[in-house]
Scaffold this active site. Sequence first.
Site, short mmCIF file in Angstrom:
data_model
loop_
_atom_site.label_atom_id
_atom_site.label_comp_id
_atom_site.label_asym_id
_atom_site.label_seq_id
_atom_site.Cartn_x
_atom_site.Cartn_y
_atom_site.Cartn_z
N SER A 136 0.89 -1.22 -0.02
CA SER A 136 0.00 -0.07 0.00
C SER A 136 1.00 1.21 0.31
O SER A 136 2.10 1.06 0.27
CB SER A 136 -0.91 -0.03 1.32
OG SER A 136 -1.43 1.22 1.40
N TYR A 149 -2.30 -0.65 10.74
CA TYR A 149 -2.25 -0.94 9.40
C TYR A 149 -0.95 -0.60 8.66
O TYR A 149 -0.30 -1.70 8.01
CB TYR A 149 -3.30 -0.26 8.81
CG TYR A 149 -3.54 -0.82 7.19
CD1 TYR A 149 -3.90 -1.72 6.92
CD2 TYR A 149 -3.26 0.47 6.24
CE1 TYR A 149 -4.13 -2.15 5.40
CE2 TYR A 149 -3.37 0.16 5.10
CZ TYR A 149 -3.76 -1.13 4.56
OH TYR A 149 -3.96 -1.35 3.13
N1 LIG Z 1 -8.72 -0.48 -1.32
C1 LIG Z 1 -7.75 0.29 -1.31
O1 LIG Z 1 -7.79 1.61 -1.32
C2 LIG Z 1 -6.24 -0.43 -0.92
C3 LIG Z 1 -5.24 0.64 -1.07
C4 LIG Z 1 -4.08 0.05 -0.79
C5 LIG Z 1 -3.72 -1.40 -0.55
N2 LIG Z 1 -4.94 -2.24 -0.09
C6 LIG Z 1 -4.53 -3.45 -0.24
O2 LIG Z 1 -5.26 -4.26 -1.08
C7 LIG Z 1 -5.63 -5.61 -0.64
C8 LIG Z 1 -7.11 -5.73 -0.76
O3 LIG Z 1 -7.94 -4.63 -0.27
P1 LIG Z 1 -9.50 -4.32 -0.61
O4 LIG Z 1 -9.67 -3.00 -0.44
O5 LIG Z 1 -9.79 -5.03 -1.75
O6 LIG Z 1 -10.25 -5.15 0.90
P2 LIG Z 1 -11.48 -5.89 0.78
O7 LIG Z 1 -12.47 -5.47 -0.04
O8 LIG Z 1 -11.87 -5.89 2.36
O9 LIG Z 1 -11.02 -7.44 0.73
C9 LIG Z 1 -10.06 -8.26 1.17
C10 LIG Z 1 -9.95 -9.49 0.80
O10 LIG Z 1 -9.14 -10.20 1.94
C11 LIG Z 1 -10.00 -11.58 2.17
N3 LIG Z 1 -9.43 -11.87 3.55
C12 LIG Z 1 -9.38 -11.17 4.66
N4 LIG Z 1 -8.91 -11.62 5.72
C13 LIG Z 1 -8.66 -13.05 5.40
C14 LIG Z 1 -8.18 -14.23 5.95
N5 LIG Z 1 -8.07 -14.07 7.15
N6 LIG Z 1 -8.08 -15.23 5.05
C15 LIG Z 1 -8.35 -15.39 3.91
N7 LIG Z 1 -8.64 -14.05 3.07
C16 LIG Z 1 -8.94 -12.97 3.84
C17 LIG Z 1 -11.34 -11.06 2.26
O11 LIG Z 1 -12.16 -12.42 2.05
P3 LIG Z 1 -12.93 -13.14 3.16
O12 LIG Z 1 -13.27 -12.04 3.97
O13 LIG Z 1 -14.13 -14.04 2.20
O14 LIG Z 1 -11.88 -14.03 3.80
C18 LIG Z 1 -11.50 -10.31 0.82
O15 LIG Z 1 -11.44 -11.10 -0.27
C19 LIG Z 1 -5.45 -5.50 1.03
O16 LIG Z 1 -4.21 -6.10 1.18
C20 LIG Z 1 -5.46 -4.14 1.23
O17 LIG Z 1 -4.52 -3.72 2.28
C21 LIG Z 1 -6.10 -1.53 -0.69
#
Ligand SMILES: NC(=O)c1ccc[n+]([C@@H]2O[C@H](COP(=O)([O-])OP(=O)(O)OC[C@H]3O[C@@H](n4cnc5c(N)ncnc54)[C@H](OP(=O)(O)O)[C@@H]3O)[C@@H](O)[C@H]2O)c1
Length: 233
Positions: A136, A149
């Site tokens: 990130s 985080y």
């Molecule tokens: N969105 C942003 O602006 C942003 C910016 C920078 C970085 N990121 C990074 O991008 C990645 C995805 O983020 P997102 O925004 O798409 O988040 P999200 O919509 O909350 O999706 C998170 C995913 O991770 C899975 N997950 C969470 N805990 C888990 C566990 N214990 N075991 C297996 N799967 C797990 C969830 O599935 P289940 O709940 O079904 O397990 C879901 O599929 C993350 O690493 C986040 O830090 C996001």
Amino acid sequence: MKVIVTGASGGIGRGIATVLAGDGCAVGALARSGDKLESLRDEISAAGGTCHTSTVDLRSQNETASGIAALAEALGGVDALINNAGLVILKNALDIGLDEWHAMVETNLNGLFYATRAVLPGMTENGSGHIVNISSISGYYPLGGGSGYAATKYAVTGFSESLFQEVREHGIKVTTVFPGSVDSDSHRHRGDDGSWKVKPEEVGQAILDLLKTDAGNCISRLEIRPLSRPPKS
Ligand SMILES: NC(=O)c1ccc[n+]([C@@H]2O[C@H](COP(=O)([O-])OP(=O)(O)OC[C@H]3O[C@@H](n4cnc5c(N)ncnc54)[C@H](OP(=O)(O)O)[C@@H]3O)[C@@H](O)[C@H]2O)c1
């Protein structure tokens, strides 16, 4: 190409899985929510693609190892692992609960390590492979109000960039991805429809591009940001 995507049940991971499958990759989708993984598999199959699923909690090393092994068997190998799954809890160090701190460390750091360890022996044996770690902007720039985080994402960056040094001579590529604001449910804020943000499928397209580089080079860092700024509140 055979690719495992963690956290594929929603958000960025689902976008990545859909774009890769649409380009002909066989996808192994991993997360905790079996129903959401099934809906992804149905969507990819209906479009003529291949998707296998594994319901896994990445916080468990045993579950992760057996879930990845099952996906590797179904796919017939693993060419790339996209370590995308993550948990974001934005609280000050004073306010965050110990359970919340541990959940972020166990998911964002330990889970990513467990998944990586599950594919590395096969990739080393093959002399090829690609590991893509989603960090990130908060993995290199401080985030007041989200120190826990940011700590996990700085750790991901340190692990990922050091791993590249460890495995590059085995023919294995490692890319660290630094997304800015991406439109996923967990990053939605009240009064903001997210339309100014990067779309999950756009992250997927960028990852597809970096998976296609020639064997002799690697895009080791990728930062993807929206051009627009957040709306003024
Ligand atoms: N969105 C942003 O602006 C942003 C910016 C920078 C970085 N990121 C990074 O991008 C990645 C995805 O983020 P997102 O925004 O798409 O988040 P999200 O919509 O909350 O999706 C998170 C995913 O991770 C899975 N997950 C969470 N805990 C888990 C566990 N214990 N075991 C297996 N799967 C797990 C969830 O599935 P289940 O709940 O079904 O397990 C879901 O599929 C993350 O690493 C986040 O830090 C996001």
